[in-house]
Motif scaffolding. Structure first.
Motif, PDB file in Angstrom:
ATOM      1  N   VAL A  32       0.835  -1.197   0.000  1.00  0.00           N
ATOM      2  CA  VAL A  32       0.000   0.000   0.000  1.00  0.00           C
ATOM      3  C   VAL A  32       0.873   1.251   0.000  1.00  0.00           C
ATOM      4  CG1 VAL A  32      -1.905  -1.167   1.143  1.00  0.00           C
ATOM      5  CG2 VAL A  32      -0.213   0.018   2.530  1.00  0.00           C
ATOM      6  N   GLU A  53       0.818   5.259   1.273  1.00  0.00           N
ATOM      7  CA  GLU A  53       0.130   6.170   2.175  1.00  0.00           C
ATOM      8  C   GLU A  53       0.823   7.531   2.164  1.00  0.00           C
ATOM      9  OE1 GLU A  53      -1.467   2.883   5.395  1.00  0.00           O
ATOM     10  OE2 GLU A  53       0.415   3.901   5.844  1.00  0.00           O
ATOM     11  N   PHE A  80       0.517  -4.380   4.193  1.00  0.00           N
ATOM     12  CA  PHE A  80      -0.662  -4.703   4.996  1.00  0.00           C
ATOM     13  C   PHE A  80      -0.879  -6.192   4.784  1.00  0.00           C
ATOM     14  CE2 PHE A  80      -5.194  -5.274   5.757  1.00  0.00           C
ATOM     15  CZ  PHE A  80      -5.382  -4.540   6.925  1.00  0.00           C
ATOM     16  N   SER A  82      -2.646  -9.881   5.926  1.00  0.00           N
ATOM     17  CA  SER A  82      -3.765 -10.523   6.631  1.00  0.00           C
ATOM     18  C   SER A  82      -3.238 -11.600   7.565  1.00  0.00           C
ATOM     19  CB  SER A  82      -4.733 -11.157   5.626  1.00  0.00           C
ATOM     20  OG  SER A  82      -4.160 -12.328   5.072  1.00  0.00           O
ATOM     21  N   ASN A 124     -10.888  -4.486   4.068  1.00  0.00           N
ATOM     22  CA  ASN A 124     -10.469  -4.295   5.460  1.00  0.00           C
ATOM     23  C   ASN A 124      -9.420  -3.190   5.558  1.00  0.00           C
ATOM     24  OD1 ASN A 124     -12.172  -6.303   6.353  1.00  0.00           O
ATOM     25  ND2 ASN A 124     -10.560  -7.846   6.568  1.00  0.00           N
ATOM     26  N   TYR A 125      -8.474  -3.186   4.636  1.00  0.00           N
ATOM     27  CA  TYR A 125      -7.447  -2.145   4.671  1.00  0.00           C
ATOM     28  C   TYR A 125      -8.057  -0.774   4.392  1.00  0.00           C
ATOM     29  CZ  TYR A 125      -3.860   1.061   3.265  1.00  0.00           C
ATOM     30  OH  TYR A 125      -3.089   2.193   3.148  1.00  0.00           O
ATOM     31  N   SER A 174      -9.747   0.807   7.228  1.00  0.00           N
ATOM     32  CA  SER A 174      -8.956   0.992   8.448  1.00  0.00           C
ATOM     33  C   SER A 174      -8.685   2.489   8.669  1.00  0.00           C
ATOM     34  CB  SER A 174      -7.638   0.224   8.355  1.00  0.00           C
ATOM     35  OG  SER A 174      -6.769   0.847   7.435  1.00  0.00           O
ATOM     36  N   ALA A 225      -5.659   3.941   6.593  1.00  0.00           N
ATOM     37  CA  ALA A 225      -5.944   4.177   5.172  1.00  0.00           C
ATOM     38  C   ALA A 225      -6.788   5.431   4.981  1.00  0.00           C
ATOM     39  CB  ALA A 225      -6.646   2.966   4.569  1.00  0.00           C
ATOM     40  N   VAL A 229      -3.963   0.877  -2.614  1.00  0.00           N
ATOM     41  CA  VAL A 229      -3.369  -0.445  -2.814  1.00  0.00           C
ATOM     42  C   VAL A 229      -2.608  -0.434  -4.135  1.00  0.00           C
ATOM     43  CG1 VAL A 229      -3.827  -2.909  -3.099  1.00  0.00           C
ATOM     44  CG2 VAL A 229      -5.212  -1.567  -1.507  1.00  0.00           C
ATOM     45  N   LYS A 274      -1.317  -6.623  -4.820  1.00  0.00           N
ATOM     46  CA  LYS A 274      -1.864  -7.643  -3.915  1.00  0.00           C
ATOM     47  C   LYS A 274      -1.277  -8.996  -4.296  1.00  0.00           C
ATOM     48  CE  LYS A 274      -5.977  -8.538  -6.641  1.00  0.00           C
ATOM     49  NZ  LYS A 274      -7.414  -8.647  -6.691  1.00  0.00           N
TER      50      LYS A 274
END
Length: 147
Positions: free
Chosen positions: A69, A71, A82, A84, A108-109, A112, A115, A122, A125
């Motif tokens: 990710v 940010e 991030f 799981s 979920n991310y 959060s 985020a 993202v 993945k």
């Protein structure tokens, strides 16, 4: 009449001889061999049953998803992982199930607090599937622990 009487006498004599055959005493050596054969046969069938059961059972797999990710930190953007938790599954995942699992982790991310505050995005993945928990944990830790 003599012709009929003679075969009847022979037949009766044969029947009486068969009935009077001496019975054989049980032989402990032969009995022990037969007992061992039966025991070995039982062990072999149990082993075959155990192997069939093991093959029929679905093998467990351990799965986790990693998101790379980006940010915002004011004047700076940073890349972060991030990751799981490790999930154990007992069947092979179809492509749809893999996509659903990845989408759930992305959701979920994105929901959060980090985020939302840092405008998280993202970038990449990845899904990792392992045959043992130890292998999955070792790989997962490479994304979580920095030296």
């Amino acid at each position: 009449m003599k012709k009929i009487l003679l075969p009847a006498l022979l037949f009766t004599a044969l029947l009486s001889c068969e009935k009077s055959k001496p019975t054989r005493e049980p032989d402990p050596y032969i009995d022990s061999i037969q007992a061992r054969m039966k025991a070995n046969e039982k062990i072999q069938f149990e082993e075959i049953d155990r192997k069939l059961e093991a093959h029929a059972k679905a093998q467990k797999q351990y799965v986790f998803v990693r998101l790379l990710v980006e940010e915002d930190y004011g004047m700076d953007t940073r890349l972060a992982n991030f990751v799981s938790g490790i999930q154990d599954i007992t069947k092979d995942l179809s492509e749809d199930e893999k996509a659903q699992m990845e989408d759930l982790i992305i959701t979920n991310y994105l929901s959060s607090p980090d985020a939302k505050i840092r405008n998280g995005r993202v970038k990449k993945k990845e899904m990792f599937v392992f045959g043992s928990y130890a292998e999955a944990s070792e790989k997962r830790n490479t994304f979580l622990i920095t030296e």
